[in-house]
Design a protein around this motif. Sequence first.
Motif, mmCIF file in Angstrom:
data_model
loop_
_atom_site.group_PDB
_atom_site.id
_atom_site.type_symbol
_atom_site.label_atom_id
_atom_site.label_comp_id
_atom_site.label_asym_id
_atom_site.label_seq_id
_atom_site.Cartn_x
_atom_site.Cartn_y
_atom_site.Cartn_z
ATOM 1 N N LYS A 169 -2.784 12.634 14.839
ATOM 2 C CA LYS A 169 -1.604 12.309 14.895
ATOM 3 C C LYS A 169 -0.782 13.225 13.936
ATOM 4 O O LYS A 169 0.473 13.616 14.377
ATOM 5 N N TYR A 170 -1.264 13.683 12.910
ATOM 6 C CA TYR A 170 -0.394 14.457 11.978
ATOM 7 C C TYR A 170 -0.894 16.041 11.729
ATOM 8 O O TYR A 170 -0.354 16.531 11.027
ATOM 9 N N GLY A 171 -1.759 16.228 12.682
ATOM 10 C CA GLY A 171 -2.354 17.570 12.646
ATOM 11 C C GLY A 171 -2.979 17.703 11.258
ATOM 12 O O GLY A 171 -3.093 19.320 10.559
ATOM 13 N N MET A 172 -3.572 16.857 10.704
ATOM 14 C CA MET A 172 -4.337 17.392 9.321
ATOM 15 C C MET A 172 -5.813 17.741 9.565
ATOM 16 O O MET A 172 -6.182 17.697 10.598
ATOM 17 N N THR A 173 -6.194 18.331 8.454
ATOM 18 C CA THR A 173 -7.600 18.582 8.441
ATOM 19 C C THR A 173 -8.309 17.333 7.893
ATOM 20 O O THR A 173 -7.696 16.479 7.512
ATOM 21 N N GLN A 174 -9.713 17.287 8.276
ATOM 22 C CA GLN A 174 -10.615 16.393 7.900
ATOM 23 C C GLN A 174 -10.093 16.125 6.309
ATOM 24 O O GLN A 174 -10.293 15.028 5.731
ATOM 25 N N ALA A 175 -10.253 17.183 5.581
ATOM 26 C CA ALA A 175 -10.333 17.231 4.221
ATOM 27 C C ALA A 175 -8.873 16.860 3.669
ATOM 28 O O ALA A 175 -8.952 15.919 2.903
ATOM 29 N N GLN A 176 -8.102 16.953 4.470
ATOM 30 C CA GLN A 176 -6.534 16.345 3.921
ATOM 31 C C GLN A 176 -6.381 15.009 4.357
ATOM 32 O O GLN A 176 -5.757 14.211 3.578
ATOM 33 N N ALA A 177 -7.041 14.604 5.284
ATOM 34 C CA ALA A 177 -6.804 13.331 5.440
ATOM 35 C C ALA A 177 -7.740 12.511 4.657
ATOM 36 O O ALA A 177 -7.244 11.294 4.349
ATOM 37 N N GLN A 178 -9.076 12.806 4.154
ATOM 38 C CA GLN A 178 -9.705 12.082 3.303
ATOM 39 C C GLN A 178 -8.921 12.037 1.978
ATOM 40 O O GLN A 178 -8.869 11.126 1.265
ATOM 41 N N ALA A 179 -8.307 13.158 1.595
ATOM 42 C CA ALA A 179 -7.420 13.342 0.406
ATOM 43 C C ALA A 179 -6.509 12.397 0.170
ATOM 44 O O ALA A 179 -6.294 11.699 -0.747
ATOM 45 N N GLY A 180 -5.803 12.036 1.221
ATOM 46 C CA GLY A 180 -4.696 11.164 1.442
ATOM 47 C C GLY A 180 -5.400 9.841 1.357
ATOM 48 O O GLY A 180 -4.666 8.825 0.574
ATOM 49 N N GLU A 181 -6.487 9.376 1.953
ATOM 50 C CA GLU A 181 -7.092 8.259 1.663
ATOM 51 C C GLU A 181 -7.389 7.925 0.335
ATOM 52 O O GLU A 181 -7.341 6.935 -0.174
ATOM 53 N N GLU A 182 -7.915 8.930 -0.444
ATOM 54 C CA GLU A 182 -8.361 8.657 -1.697
ATOM 55 C C GLU A 182 -7.076 8.606 -2.641
ATOM 56 O O GLU A 182 -7.303 7.736 -3.591
ATOM 57 N N ASN A 183 -6.003 9.238 -2.482
ATOM 58 C CA ASN A 183 -4.843 8.990 -2.820
ATOM 59 C C ASN A 183 -4.326 7.303 -2.708
ATOM 60 O O ASN A 183 -3.875 6.863 -3.798
ATOM 61 N N LEU A 184 -4.604 6.889 -1.649
ATOM 62 C CA LEU A 184 -3.947 5.494 -1.101
ATOM 63 C C LEU A 184 -5.086 4.521 -2.112
ATOM 64 O O LEU A 184 -4.293 3.434 -2.322
ATOM 65 N N GLY A 185 -5.988 5.013 -2.180
ATOM 66 C CA GLY A 185 -6.997 3.920 -2.820
ATOM 67 C C GLY A 185 -6.641 3.890 -4.216
ATOM 68 O O GLY A 185 -6.833 2.984 -4.772
ATOM 69 N N ALA A 186 -6.278 5.127 -5.082
ATOM 70 C CA ALA A 186 -5.869 4.995 -6.253
ATOM 71 C C ALA A 186 -4.520 4.259 -6.381
ATOM 72 O O ALA A 186 -4.620 3.638 -7.321
ATOM 73 N N GLN A 187 -3.750 4.460 -5.461
ATOM 74 C CA GLN A 187 -2.468 3.453 -5.450
ATOM 75 C C GLN A 187 -2.739 2.041 -5.203
ATOM 76 O O GLN A 187 -2.123 1.156 -5.856
ATOM 77 N N ALA A 188 -3.625 1.644 -4.511
ATOM 78 C CA ALA A 188 -3.905 0.427 -4.008
ATOM 79 C C ALA A 188 -4.558 -0.213 -5.497
ATOM 80 O O ALA A 188 -4.247 -1.527 -5.797
ATOM 81 N N ALA A 189 -5.481 0.389 -6.053
ATOM 82 C CA ALA A 189 -6.256 0.011 -7.194
ATOM 83 C C ALA A 189 -5.234 -0.368 -8.457
ATOM 84 O O ALA A 189 -5.493 -1.120 -9.072
ATOM 85 N N ALA A 190 -4.263 0.606 -8.474
ATOM 86 C CA ALA A 190 -3.215 0.335 -9.443
ATOM 87 C C ALA A 190 -2.544 -0.871 -9.476
ATOM 88 O O ALA A 190 -2.004 -1.346 -10.218
ATOM 89 N N GLU A 191 -2.581 -1.251 -8.243
ATOM 90 C CA GLU A 191 -1.985 -2.702 -7.962
ATOM 91 C C GLU A 191 -3.130 -3.853 -7.684
ATOM 92 O O GLU A 191 -2.585 -4.935 -7.471
ATOM 93 N N GLY A 192 -4.242 -3.554 -8.211
ATOM 94 C CA GLY A 192 -5.148 -4.683 -8.330
ATOM 95 C C GLY A 192 -5.792 -4.927 -7.044
ATOM 96 O O GLY A 192 -6.482 -5.939 -6.829
ATOM 97 N N LEU A 193 -5.428 -4.049 -5.940
ATOM 98 C CA LEU A 193 -6.066 -4.302 -4.401
ATOM 99 C C LEU A 193 -7.290 -3.325 -4.159
ATOM 100 O O LEU A 193 -7.360 -2.373 -4.812
ATOM 101 N N GLU A 194 -8.242 -3.779 -3.381
ATOM 102 C CA GLU A 194 -9.322 -3.109 -3.123
ATOM 103 C C GLU A 194 -8.875 -2.108 -1.811
ATOM 104 O O GLU A 194 -8.000 -2.848 -1.158
ATOM 105 N N TYR A 195 -9.652 -1.165 -1.576
ATOM 106 C CA TYR A 195 -9.212 -0.163 -0.735
ATOM 107 C C TYR A 195 -10.310 0.520 -0.140
ATOM 108 O O TYR A 195 -10.508 1.507 -1.157
ATOM 109 N N ARG A 196 -10.776 0.478 0.877
ATOM 110 C CA ARG A 196 -12.163 1.272 1.276
ATOM 111 C C ARG A 196 -11.475 2.662 1.953
ATOM 112 O O ARG A 196 -10.588 2.793 2.865
ATOM 113 N N THR A 197 -11.780 3.614 1.219
ATOM 114 C CA THR A 197 -11.331 4.816 1.640
ATOM 115 C C THR A 197 -12.198 5.731 2.676
ATOM 116 O O THR A 197 -11.805 6.682 3.085
#
Length: 238
Positions: free
Chosen positions: A62-90
């Motif tokens: 959908k966004y023309g990302m590489t697998q590495a870029q997509a995974q990095a984005g998921e890791e960032n979202l996981g960190a953002q979620a964790a900061a709010e006390g949320l669990e997030y499977r990256t």
Amino acid sequence: MRVEIWTDIACPWCYVGKARFDKALEAFPHRDQVEVVHRSFELDPNRAPGDIQPVLTMLTKKYGMTQAQAQAGEENLGAQAAAEGLEYRTRGRDHGNTFDMHRLLHFAKEQGKQDALIQLLYRANFAEERSVFAEGHERLVDLAVAAGLDADAARAVLADPAAYADEVRADEREAAQLGASGVPFFVLDRAYGVSGAQPAEVFAQALAQAWAERSPLKLIDEGAAEACGPDGCAVPQP
């Protein structure tokens, strides 16, 4: 005061944004006088119901990302979620059509269970191993029951493609009319809009401002007129 929140269950920033808004609302002095309504928005409305694929695959296509870029984005979202006390499977999550979830949320709204259900749907999609897409309607029925809804009633809604479909489409049209091109999108008393998963402090400021600027009802006094009240109706005099 009424707060309407346009979101999609497939939207990770909606998951994070809800937690931040809830934090601001919890600290808001007038929180008991705030009605929160969740409104429908599909990020991928043209996806067929059976078209389910890994999140990383969806992101790369959908966004023309590489697998590495997509995974990095998921890791960032996981960190953002964790900061709010949320669990997030990256890793290992999937993505699919969310229309049935939105229909079920409209049913839950009628039963006073909408917030409970959306919280369970978010957690199921972002934190749990079981898929909300691959297991069919029974997975959604299980979550509906956990939110306090009747299993047979929820099953009947999901089995009827027309049930609450108009309500979902009406929400989506209204979002477009309000200028919402993405979610989460928060509308406070139809006077203020807040776009995105803003920090809790921004939501707190928006709540305070919207509350402070609520216009008291102004009565136009054109003299006494007949009316009905708790003690009955005025009897017309000759």
